[in-house]
Design an enzyme around this catalytic site. Sequence first.
Site, PDB file in Angstrom:
ATOM      1  N   THR A 121      -8.584  -3.295  -9.991  1.00 20.60           N
ATOM      2  CA  THR A 121      -7.720  -2.949 -11.061  1.00 20.60           C
ATOM      3  C   THR A 121      -7.299  -4.067 -11.978  1.00 20.60           C
ATOM      4  O   THR A 121      -6.536  -5.067 -11.320  1.00 20.60           O
ATOM      5  CB  THR A 121      -6.673  -2.061 -10.565  1.00 20.60           C
ATOM      6  N   GLU A 149     -11.881   1.979 -10.600  1.00 18.89           N
ATOM      7  CA  GLU A 149     -12.093   2.855  -9.234  1.00 18.89           C
ATOM      8  C   GLU A 149     -10.740   3.744  -9.106  1.00 18.89           C
ATOM      9  O   GLU A 149      -9.859   3.340  -9.212  1.00 18.89           O
ATOM     10  CB  GLU A 149     -12.542   2.038  -8.010  1.00 18.89           C
ATOM     11  N   LYS A 205      -7.101   2.961 -15.932  1.00 21.55           N
ATOM     12  CA  LYS A 205      -6.514   2.772 -14.483  1.00 21.55           C
ATOM     13  C   LYS A 205      -5.014   2.548 -14.428  1.00 21.55           C
ATOM     14  O   LYS A 205      -4.543   3.294 -13.567  1.00 21.55           O
ATOM     15  CB  LYS A 205      -7.332   1.821 -14.124  1.00 21.55           C
ATOM     16  N   TYR A 252       5.837  15.756  -4.320  1.00 25.71           N
ATOM     17  CA  TYR A 252       6.607  15.677  -2.878  1.00 25.71           C
ATOM     18  C   TYR A 252       7.550  14.707  -2.771  1.00 25.71           C
ATOM     19  O   TYR A 252       7.553  13.504  -3.112  1.00 25.71           O
ATOM     20  CB  TYR A 252       5.731  15.455  -1.769  1.00 25.71           C
ATOM     21  N   ALA A 253       8.978  15.234  -2.490  1.00 26.71           N
ATOM     22  CA  ALA A 253       9.768  14.091  -2.387  1.00 26.71           C
ATOM     23  C   ALA A 253       9.664  13.271  -1.041  1.00 26.71           C
ATOM     24  O   ALA A 253       9.030  14.016  -0.224  1.00 26.71           O
ATOM     25  CB  ALA A 253      11.220  14.793  -2.521  1.00 26.71           C
ATOM     26  N   GLY A 258       4.209   3.779  -1.442  1.00 25.83           N
ATOM     27  CA  GLY A 258       3.910   2.355  -1.070  1.00 25.83           C
ATOM     28  C   GLY A 258       2.545   2.491  -1.277  1.00 25.83           C
ATOM     29  O   GLY A 258       1.770   2.784  -2.042  1.00 25.83           O
ATOM     30  N   CYS A 261      -1.623  -0.098  -4.005  1.00 26.93           N
ATOM     31  CA  CYS A 261      -1.943   0.106  -5.536  1.00 26.93           C
ATOM     32  C   CYS A 261      -0.591   0.656  -6.197  1.00 26.93           C
ATOM     33  O   CYS A 261      -0.276  -0.206  -7.239  1.00 26.93           O
ATOM     34  CB  CYS A 261      -2.939   1.332  -5.707  1.00 26.93           C
ATOM     35  N   LYS A 264       2.146  -2.207  -6.757  1.00 27.01           N
ATOM     36  CA  LYS A 264       1.709  -3.484  -7.499  1.00 27.01           C
ATOM     37  C   LYS A 264       1.009  -3.187  -8.982  1.00 27.01           C
ATOM     38  O   LYS A 264       1.487  -4.050 -10.097  1.00 27.01           O
ATOM     39  CB  LYS A 264       0.614  -4.307  -6.934  1.00 27.01           C
TER      40      LYS A 264
HETATM   41  N1  LIG Z   1      -7.415   0.423  -2.094  1.00 28.19           N
HETATM   42  C1  LIG Z   1      -7.500   1.301  -2.774  1.00 28.19           C
HETATM   43  O1  LIG Z   1      -7.097   2.420  -2.696  1.00 28.19           O
HETATM   44  C2  LIG Z   1      -7.775   1.101  -4.443  1.00 28.19           C
HETATM   45  C3  LIG Z   1      -8.197   2.067  -5.151  1.00 28.19           C
HETATM   46  C4  LIG Z   1      -8.497   1.949  -6.405  1.00 28.19           C
HETATM   47  C5  LIG Z   1      -8.523   0.583  -6.972  1.00 28.19           C
HETATM   48  N2  LIG Z   1      -8.342  -0.230  -6.068  1.00 28.19           N
HETATM   49  C6  LIG Z   1      -8.303  -1.887  -6.493  1.00 28.19           C
HETATM   50  O2  LIG Z   1      -9.502  -2.229  -6.175  1.00 28.19           O
HETATM   51  C7  LIG Z   1      -9.379  -3.842  -5.779  1.00 28.19           C
HETATM   52  C8  LIG Z   1      -9.696  -4.001  -4.464  1.00 28.19           C
HETATM   53  O3  LIG Z   1      -8.928  -3.278  -3.685  1.00 28.19           O
HETATM   54  P1  LIG Z   1      -9.025  -3.236  -1.901  1.00 28.19           P
HETATM   55  O4  LIG Z   1      -7.676  -2.491  -1.508  1.00 28.19           O
HETATM   56  O5  LIG Z   1     -10.465  -2.739  -1.745  1.00 28.19           O
HETATM   57  O6  LIG Z   1      -8.743  -4.764  -1.592  1.00 28.19           O
HETATM   58  P2  LIG Z   1      -8.954  -5.446  -0.225  1.00 28.19           P
HETATM   59  O7  LIG Z   1      -7.897  -6.611   0.021  1.00 28.19           O
HETATM   60  O8  LIG Z   1      -9.114  -4.531   0.863  1.00 28.19           O
HETATM   61  O9  LIG Z   1     -10.083  -6.135  -0.172  1.00 28.19           O
HETATM   62  C9  LIG Z   1     -10.564  -7.386  -1.210  1.00 28.19           C
HETATM   63  C10 LIG Z   1     -11.699  -8.382  -0.527  1.00 28.19           C
HETATM   64  O10 LIG Z   1     -12.207  -9.228  -1.641  1.00 28.19           O
HETATM   65  C11 LIG Z   1     -12.580 -10.129  -0.841  1.00 28.19           C
HETATM   66  N3  LIG Z   1     -12.419 -11.418  -1.690  1.00 28.19           N
HETATM   67  C12 LIG Z   1     -11.705 -12.029  -2.407  1.00 28.19           C
HETATM   68  N4  LIG Z   1     -12.126 -12.961  -3.288  1.00 28.19           N
HETATM   69  C13 LIG Z   1     -13.635 -12.783  -3.074  1.00 28.19           C
HETATM   70  C14 LIG Z   1     -14.621 -13.674  -3.762  1.00 28.19           C
HETATM   71  N5  LIG Z   1     -14.360 -14.665  -4.632  1.00 28.19           N
HETATM   72  N6  LIG Z   1     -15.784 -13.189  -3.438  1.00 28.19           N
HETATM   73  C15 LIG Z   1     -15.951 -12.289  -2.299  1.00 28.19           C
HETATM   74  N7  LIG Z   1     -15.074 -11.549  -1.924  1.00 28.19           N
HETATM   75  C16 LIG Z   1     -13.640 -12.071  -2.058  1.00 28.19           C
HETATM   76  C17 LIG Z   1     -11.199 -10.229   0.267  1.00 28.19           C
HETATM   77  O11 LIG Z   1     -11.940 -11.377   1.297  1.00 28.19           O
HETATM   78  C18 LIG Z   1     -11.095  -8.773   0.562  1.00 28.19           C
HETATM   79  O12 LIG Z   1     -12.003  -8.666   1.844  1.00 28.19           O
HETATM   80  C19 LIG Z   1      -8.155  -4.112  -6.073  1.00 28.19           C
HETATM   81  O13 LIG Z   1      -8.064  -4.596  -7.591  1.00 28.19           O
HETATM   82  C20 LIG Z   1      -7.402  -2.654  -6.079  1.00 28.19           C
HETATM   83  O14 LIG Z   1      -6.089  -2.637  -6.821  1.00 28.19           O
HETATM   84  C21 LIG Z   1      -7.888  -0.340  -4.790  1.00 28.19           C
END
Ligand SMILES: NC(=O)c1ccc[n+]([C@@H]2O[C@H](COP(=O)([O-])OP(=O)(O)OC[C@H]3O[C@@H](n4cnc5c(N)ncnc54)[C@H](O)[C@@H]3O)[C@@H](O)[C@H]2O)c1
Length: 431
Positions: A121, A149, A205, A252-253, A258, A261, A264
């Site tokens: 994101t 995503e 997004k 839902y209340a 938290g 996503c 932040k």
């Molecule tokens: N978690 C969710 O439900 C969700 C849903 C939709 C979108 N997103 C977005 O997707 C992105 C990832 O979220 P997440 O929850 O999977 O994060 P996460 O912290 O679980 O995973 C991120 C991974 O990236 C790795 N990383 C960092 N820099 C790197 C690099 N240069 N090369 C290779 N690996 C590297 C880290 O070691 C970590 O394992 C964020 O922008 C988040 O906002 C998350």
Amino acid sequence: MNITVIGTGYVGLVTGACLADAGNNVFCLDLNQEKIQQLNDGKIPIFEPGLEPIVQRNREAGRLRFSTDVVASVAHGELQLIAVGTPPGEDGSADMQYVLAAARAIGKHMKAWKVVATKSTVPVGTADRIRDALKEESKVPFAVVSNPEFLKEGAAVEDFMRPHRVIIGADDPRAVALLRQVYAPFQRNHERLMVMSVRSAELTKYAANAMLATRISFMNEIANLAEVMGADVEEVRRGIGSDPRIGYQFLYAGAGYGGSCFPKDVKALQKSAVEAGSPLRVLEAVENVNQAQKHRLGQKIRRKFGDRLNGRTFALWGLAFKANTDDLREAPSLTLINDLTVAGAKVQAYDPVAGHGLKKDGLKVVSSALDALEGADALVIVTEWQEFRSPDFAAIKAKLKTPAIFDGRNLYDPQVLKGLGIEYFPIGRKT
Ligand SMILES: NC(=O)c1ccc[n+]([C@@H]2O[C@H](COP(=O)([O-])OP(=O)(O)OC[C@H]3O[C@@H](n4cnc5c(N)ncnc54)[C@H](O)[C@@H]3O)[C@@H](O)[C@H]2O)c1
């Protein structure tokens, strides 16, 4: 197709595994050696329902690889999907250092045309920054695409396999054709792929998460109003949800949102809106309401037991920010634990999967819901895990010093608990 996924966290691992399951050859890169080692040892570093068998069968079939080798990862994929974290910076804006580092690494090592797509994101304008980073490192042609995503933790595999929509922000027809091919297996009964401008995709997004967060904060305010007005937020929820323009979902209340996503993304969108000279006043309220709501359970507890909670112990059911995940990022449970321990109380917490290694002064993490009740003054529920929905109320009543349940998820029927002689403190409900 050969695909590289950069970042093997919640999004990257699910994406990589599901793309491999559709027959692609997927190379998952992460810089975290421990994570890659675990995955290569057949272990899954996160809790995500249904993920493990998909990872195992595709690893065994040789379609899914995990590595820390940046050069090999760039060489592998015609499509490079960036799925690294975009955590909040100190000022609330999205910290882009991981995304840009990933882009530079691709630029440095690429030898042939590639599509570089962001799953992370990222703020509007990030594709331009990625393009600049690639151009600084390379003369090889490429296309940059925004492919945000929308999966939900706890249902991530299902969401990826059967998406409501796939958003492609691109201006390069060859890149669009390639992504159409990648996502075709996941939308066989009708087309769900939407092609739009890169900036619209990036904003879509944030707008989606901001809207969902807004619904939650709105319902939390209605719940708080219902409490003082003698109404019941559950009845109101059903009353308004029946309108198809409103719908039942995300109404839902509770104890505040938290997770990794909403908190932040609301802050990052607000920050970029202010910078663009068009602040989102609604979102400022959404964020403030949520901050206050995270303290709501603590306030209810102090109203019942007094401001000084020395000598009191509270059983806490649920640490994860929601059910079916081990993710603790920005979880309301952490705010509550802090509020209770600062007031002098001890907390005995149980969660089926989250927080097992969690250490904090005044907190003991135990291994069953019943153990958490041992010697406790009252029970507090913060996460809606299935196993908390129909508990043995007689056992709860027998174990608690004061038969009282503070319920941040409105799991129970107030009348039933009244009949059992348990004092019940839900959110926004008539008791
Ligand atoms: N978690 C969710 O439900 C969700 C849903 C939709 C979108 N997103 C977005 O997707 C992105 C990832 O979220 P997440 O929850 O999977 O994060 P996460 O912290 O679980 O995973 C991120 C991974 O990236 C790795 N990383 C960092 N820099 C790197 C690099 N240069 N090369 C290779 N690996 C590297 C880290 O070691 C970590 O394992 C964020 O922008 C988040 O906002 C998350």
